[in-house]
Scaffold this active site. Structure first.
Site, mmCIF file in Angstrom:
data_model
loop_
_atom_site.group_PDB
_atom_site.id
_atom_site.type_symbol
_atom_site.label_atom_id
_atom_site.label_comp_id
_atom_site.label_asym_id
_atom_site.label_seq_id
_atom_site.Cartn_x
_atom_site.Cartn_y
_atom_site.Cartn_z
ATOM 1 N N LYS A 53 -30.335 -43.343 -27.044
ATOM 2 C CA LYS A 53 -29.333 -42.475 -27.731
ATOM 3 C C LYS A 53 -28.144 -43.049 -26.909
ATOM 4 O O LYS A 53 -26.930 -43.447 -27.454
ATOM 5 C CB LYS A 53 -29.713 -41.242 -27.620
ATOM 6 C CG LYS A 53 -31.269 -40.557 -28.445
ATOM 7 C CD LYS A 53 -31.355 -39.383 -28.012
ATOM 8 C CE LYS A 53 -32.895 -39.452 -29.076
ATOM 9 N NZ LYS A 53 -33.316 -38.249 -28.946
ATOM 10 N N GLN A 97 -32.135 -33.149 -24.496
ATOM 11 C CA GLN A 97 -33.884 -34.003 -25.096
ATOM 12 C C GLN A 97 -35.026 -32.552 -25.194
ATOM 13 O O GLN A 97 -34.867 -31.889 -23.890
ATOM 14 C CB GLN A 97 -34.499 -35.085 -24.476
ATOM 15 C CG GLN A 97 -35.596 -35.930 -24.773
ATOM 16 C CD GLN A 97 -34.901 -36.592 -25.866
ATOM 17 O OE1 GLN A 97 -34.175 -36.850 -26.106
ATOM 18 N NE2 GLN A 97 -36.602 -37.096 -26.913
ATOM 19 N N ASP A 120 -28.062 -32.204 -33.656
ATOM 20 C CA ASP A 120 -29.537 -32.528 -33.497
ATOM 21 C C ASP A 120 -29.710 -31.829 -34.884
ATOM 22 O O ASP A 120 -31.538 -32.041 -35.739
ATOM 23 C CB ASP A 120 -30.608 -32.128 -32.580
ATOM 24 C CG ASP A 120 -31.209 -33.178 -31.872
ATOM 25 O OD1 ASP A 120 -31.189 -33.986 -32.109
ATOM 26 O OD2 ASP A 120 -31.053 -32.887 -30.425
HETATM 27 N N1 GUN Z 1 -37.675 -35.475 -28.530
HETATM 28 C C1 GUN Z 1 -38.395 -35.816 -29.811
HETATM 29 N N2 GUN Z 1 -37.370 -35.792 -31.060
HETATM 30 C C2 GUN Z 1 -36.424 -35.160 -30.864
HETATM 31 C C3 GUN Z 1 -35.187 -34.914 -31.237
HETATM 32 O O1 GUN Z 1 -35.060 -35.702 -32.561
HETATM 33 N N3 GUN Z 1 -34.356 -34.737 -30.827
HETATM 34 C C4 GUN Z 1 -34.349 -33.711 -29.504
HETATM 35 N N4 GUN Z 1 -33.261 -33.304 -29.122
HETATM 36 N N5 GUN Z 1 -34.985 -34.035 -28.267
HETATM 37 C C5 GUN Z 1 -36.100 -34.479 -29.401
#
Ligand code: GUN
Length: 286
Positions: A53, A97, A120
């Site tokens: 990311k 995350q 998100d």
């Molecule tokens: N963990 C697994 N998928 C995601 C996501 O799309 N966003 C976040 N913040 N954590 C995750």
């Protein structure tokens, strides 16, 4: 014989567009959008996702702030960090995350992120916005799935769509987005009886369960578009989806591979969401 959807190539198209917009925003506002990412603990998979990311954000020309906290961090310390980032006008997007360590309540953390910085789209205000068709942040994976389906020229209007999996992150929001495009949507889950016959009615099949090989070629309607959201490790440690690619590919019209399908698009749509948050934050004069 089905064609394979190149999620990586499509994600590059999205990221190039974001890169262009980042440069424009910098010209207009005198600063770049900035994404803050919080990683709690030392889960190897989470570290890889977060790394990807941050790399994508840098690629598009955005600024990033990476905050690492130890596994034993208290909920209070994490909340204080989020409050600080919420107040900081140099930060446009905040991503925590998931999953978080057991001693931290995920819902409390998700609620604490300012909805305007919630890249998100997990905050209850954004969830409500999706279901009430308001301007809001749409979760990245569902947004990426829709973009993938549209990229192959599939008109969802009147199509039968089946979503396998009912998570808050993927299953439920993607079902709503498919409905918004006038698909007839069903959601299957672990209690669904006769999954195969439901799958065989689907013109569009989205599978987001986390079970290797759950869907095979005998469960596919000829010509279906098959989107595999699964991210599993098989016995040899190889990354694989929920769909048995080899048996489904000859029956489907289009299929996403794992890796190289939904994953890269999730990250590309995250970049789009940072831009959206930048706009929301600046609209509010923050
Ligand atoms: N963990 C697994 N998928 C995601 C996501 O799309 N966003 C976040 N913040 N954590 C995750």
């Amino acid at each position: 014989m089905g064609d394979v959807i190149d999620g990586k190539a499509l994600s590059l198209v999205v990221k190039e567009d974001v890169k262009r917009q980042v440069a424009e925003l910098e010209k207009c506002f005198g600063r770049k959008p900035c994404l803050a990412v919080i990683l709690v603990g030392d889960d190897a998979a989470s570290r890889t996702y977060v790394g990807n990311k941050l790399k994508a954000a840098t690629y598009t020309g955005m600024d990033t702030l990476f905050i690492e906290l130890p596994t034993n961090v208290t909920e209070r310390v994490l909340l204080d960090k989020i409050v600080e980032l919420n107040k900081n006008s140099a930060i446009d997007g905040i991503l925590v995350q998931l999953p978080l360590p057991k001693n931290i309540n995920e819902a409390t953390i998700i609620d604490a992120v300012s909805p305007e910085k919630d890249v998100d789209g997990f905050h209850p205000k954004n969830v409500a916005g999706l279901w009430l068709e308001k301007d809001c942040i749409i979760p990245c994976t569902p947004a990426g799935i829709i973009r993938i389906i549209e990229s192959v020229g599939c008109d969802l209007n009147g199509k039968n769509a089946l979503v396998v999996g009912r998570s808050n992150i993927v299953g439920k929001p993607v079902a709503k987005l498919l409905m918004d495009r006038n698909a007839t949507v069903a959601i299957a889950h672990s209690h669904t009886v006769n999954l195969g016959s439901l799958c065989r009615m689907a013109d569009v099949l989205v599978v987001a369960v986390g079970k290797e090989g759950l869907i095979d070629g005998t469960m596919i309607k000829p010509g279906a578009v098959v989107i595999d959201v699964g991210m599993n490790r098989n016995v040899s440690g190889k990354l694989c989806g929920d769909v048995d690619f080899e048996s489904v590919k000859p029956i489907a019209s289009w299929i996403t591979p794992v890796p190289g399908g939904v994953g890269p698009m999730t990250i590309a749509m995250l970049m789009n969401n940072v831009l959206h948050c930048f706009q929301l934050c600046n609209q509010k004069g923050n």
